[in-house]
Design an enzyme around this catalytic site. Structure first.
Site, PDB file in Angstrom:
ATOM      1  N   GLY A   1       1.177   2.084 -13.305  1.00 17.32           N
ATOM      2  CA  GLY A   1       1.741   2.303 -14.634  1.00 17.32           C
ATOM      3  C   GLY A   1       2.958   3.209 -14.588  1.00 17.32           C
ATOM      4  O   GLY A   1       3.594   3.345 -13.545  1.00 17.32           O
TER       5      GLY A   1
ATOM      6  N   HIS B   1       9.768  -1.427 -11.356  1.00 14.85           N
ATOM      7  CA  HIS B   1       8.598  -2.305 -11.531  1.00 14.85           C
ATOM      8  C   HIS B   1       9.025  -3.637 -12.151  1.00 14.85           C
ATOM      9  O   HIS B   1       8.529  -4.707 -11.764  1.00 14.85           O
ATOM     10  CB  HIS B   1       7.553  -1.652 -12.441  1.00 14.85           C
ATOM     11  CG  HIS B   1       6.940  -0.408 -11.878  1.00 14.85           C
ATOM     12  ND1 HIS B   1       7.192   0.837 -12.377  1.00 14.85           N
ATOM     13  CD2 HIS B   1       6.075  -0.222 -10.849  1.00 14.85           C
ATOM     14  CE1 HIS B   1       6.505   1.743 -11.688  1.00 14.85           C
ATOM     15  NE2 HIS B   1       5.823   1.129 -10.769  1.00 14.85           N
TER      16      HIS B   1
ATOM     17  N   GLN C   1      -6.488   7.449  -3.797  1.00 14.28           N
ATOM     18  CA  GLN C   1      -5.300   7.664  -2.971  1.00 14.28           C
ATOM     19  C   GLN C   1      -4.634   9.012  -3.222  1.00 14.28           C
ATOM     20  O   GLN C   1      -3.562   9.279  -2.690  1.00 14.28           O
ATOM     21  CB  GLN C   1      -4.295   6.514  -3.160  1.00 14.28           C
ATOM     22  CG  GLN C   1      -3.612   6.459  -4.521  1.00 14.28           C
ATOM     23  CD  GLN C   1      -2.811   5.177  -4.680  1.00 14.28           C
ATOM     24  OE1 GLN C   1      -3.363   4.099  -4.878  1.00 14.28           O
ATOM     25  NE2 GLN C   1      -1.493   5.275  -4.591  1.00 14.28           N
TER      26      GLN C   1
ATOM     27  N   GLU D   1      10.202  -1.782  -1.774  1.00  7.90           N
ATOM     28  CA  GLU D   1      10.575  -1.193  -0.475  1.00  7.90           C
ATOM     29  C   GLU D   1      10.703   0.323  -0.564  1.00  7.90           C
ATOM     30  O   GLU D   1      10.765   1.004   0.444  1.00  7.90           O
ATOM     31  CB  GLU D   1      11.913  -1.772  -0.005  1.00  7.90           C
ATOM     32  CG  GLU D   1      11.788  -3.160   0.541  1.00  7.90           C
ATOM     33  CD  GLU D   1      13.099  -3.681   1.096  1.00  7.90           C
ATOM     34  OE1 GLU D   1      14.146  -3.023   0.913  1.00  7.90           O
ATOM     35  OE2 GLU D   1      13.064  -4.766   1.684  1.00  7.90           O
TER      36      GLU D   1
ATOM     37  N   GLN E   1       3.963   2.092   2.761  1.00  9.95           N
ATOM     38  CA  GLN E   1       2.890   1.397   2.031  1.00  9.95           C
ATOM     39  C   GLN E   1       3.055  -0.121   2.173  1.00  9.95           C
ATOM     40  O   GLN E   1       2.093  -0.842   2.456  1.00  9.95           O
ATOM     41  CB  GLN E   1       2.952   1.809   0.559  1.00  9.95           C
ATOM     42  CG  GLN E   1       2.110   0.945  -0.373  1.00  9.95           C
ATOM     43  CD  GLN E   1       2.105   1.470  -1.797  1.00  9.95           C
ATOM     44  OE1 GLN E   1       1.459   2.453  -2.077  1.00  9.95           O
ATOM     45  NE2 GLN E   1       2.793   0.800  -2.704  1.00  9.95           N
TER      46      GLN E   1
END
Ligand code: PAF
Length: 286
Positions: free
Chosen positions: A32, A38, A64, A152, A157
């Site tokens: 969020g 996003h 996390q 990226e 991750q």
């Protein structure tokens, strides 16, 4: 019209018809506090699946966050997030509670991310990537996407999720999308909103350091790192965690990389209590 599901059952009801019709499902997992970065991931997902459903999950994943990290203050802006999803033509938002994702508390079985999780971000945030991969694996299990898109900006991750999908045969095509930046170079991040106006100004040092390294990389790794450090030392208020150059898969570069080898430079620093990360590609030597 974007449909909202907060339970696994609702999600399944919304997606089953499309799956029965053989449509490809695109997925953008998020926590969020959505921004243009996003939105760009949602557009990539749409390009990939055409008329198939694009699903966005909004879930601040406790697993996390380490002790003393920003779990409690992480921005929760569901109303505004739904508007972004609506604007981008997202078909389904999955916004579950913690109990819905982790019924019975923390899971007993989790994903072990392997050695790539011990360096860079993982060295400073032990357990972080185990938490990320565990929730992403669960979300993949619930959404069953064909394609999942990640930024990226969180380069390590992205690398780990790619690796998980391949190593565990999850059958999800993991796609990386370029980092979106403010006009002054600052990488878009949900955490930018924590910055004071002064810190916001200083925060551009990170991308300036990476660009300086890109320019100097023709003279080799040491010259590139020196240029990055020079830029970072120019300001006060940036507490550097690391600036490192690796190969594109985040493995150490050979002692003498072949001229023109592709590499990645990654930086992490704290500005006050806010931790920011950024990275760029570069070519080492000429
Ligand atoms: O990048 C994020 O927002 C999160 O780490 C992710 C991938 C949604 C998992 O919680």
């Amino acid at each position: 019209m974007t449909a909202i599901a907060s339970t696994r059952d609702d999600l399944a009801k919304l997606l089953d018809p499309a799956r029965r019709d053989g449509a490809s499902v695109g997925f953008v997992p998020t926590m969020g506090a959505l921004h243009d970065g996003h939105a760009s991931l949602m557009r990539v997902a749409r390009e990939r699946v055409g008329d198939g459903p694009v699903v966005v999950s909004i879930f601040v994943n406790p697993l996390q966050f380490g002790a003393g990290e920003d779990l409690d203050r992480y921005p929760r802006t569901l109303e505004a997030d739904l508007e972004v999803c609506e604007r981008e033509g997202v078909d389904v938002v999955f916004a579950p509670s913690v109990d819905e994702v982790y019924p019975g508390g923390d899971p007993q079985v989790t994903v072990a991310p392997g050695p790539l999780a011990d360096v860079l971000e993982g060295a400073t945030r032990p357990g972080h990537f185990g938490g990320v991969l565990t929730v992403v694996a669960k979300l993949f299990g619930l959404v069953k996407p064909d394609v999942a898109v990640f930024g990226e900006k969180d380069y390590q991750q992205l690398a780990l999720i790619r690796r998980m999908s391949a190593d565990l045969c999850l059958g999800v095509d993991v796609v990386g999308a370029p980092t979106q930046r403010e006009p002054d170079g600052l990488a878009l991040s949900s955490r930018n909103r924590y910055l004071s106006p002064e810190q916001r100004e200083v925060a551009t040092t990170l991308s300036r350091a990476l660009r300086a390294a890109q320019r100097e990389a023709v003279h080799g790794v040491d010259a590139a790192l020196a240029a990055a450090h020079a830029e970072l030392n120019r300001v006060t208020g940036v507490e550097l965690d690391y600036v490192e150059i690796t190969d594109p898969a985040l493995a150490p570069l050979p002692e003498t990389p072949a001229p023109g080898s592709e590499a990645r430079i990654l930086v992490a620093a704290k500005l006050g209590t806010t931790r920011l990360i950024d990275n760029m590609s570069l070519r080492v030597g000429r």
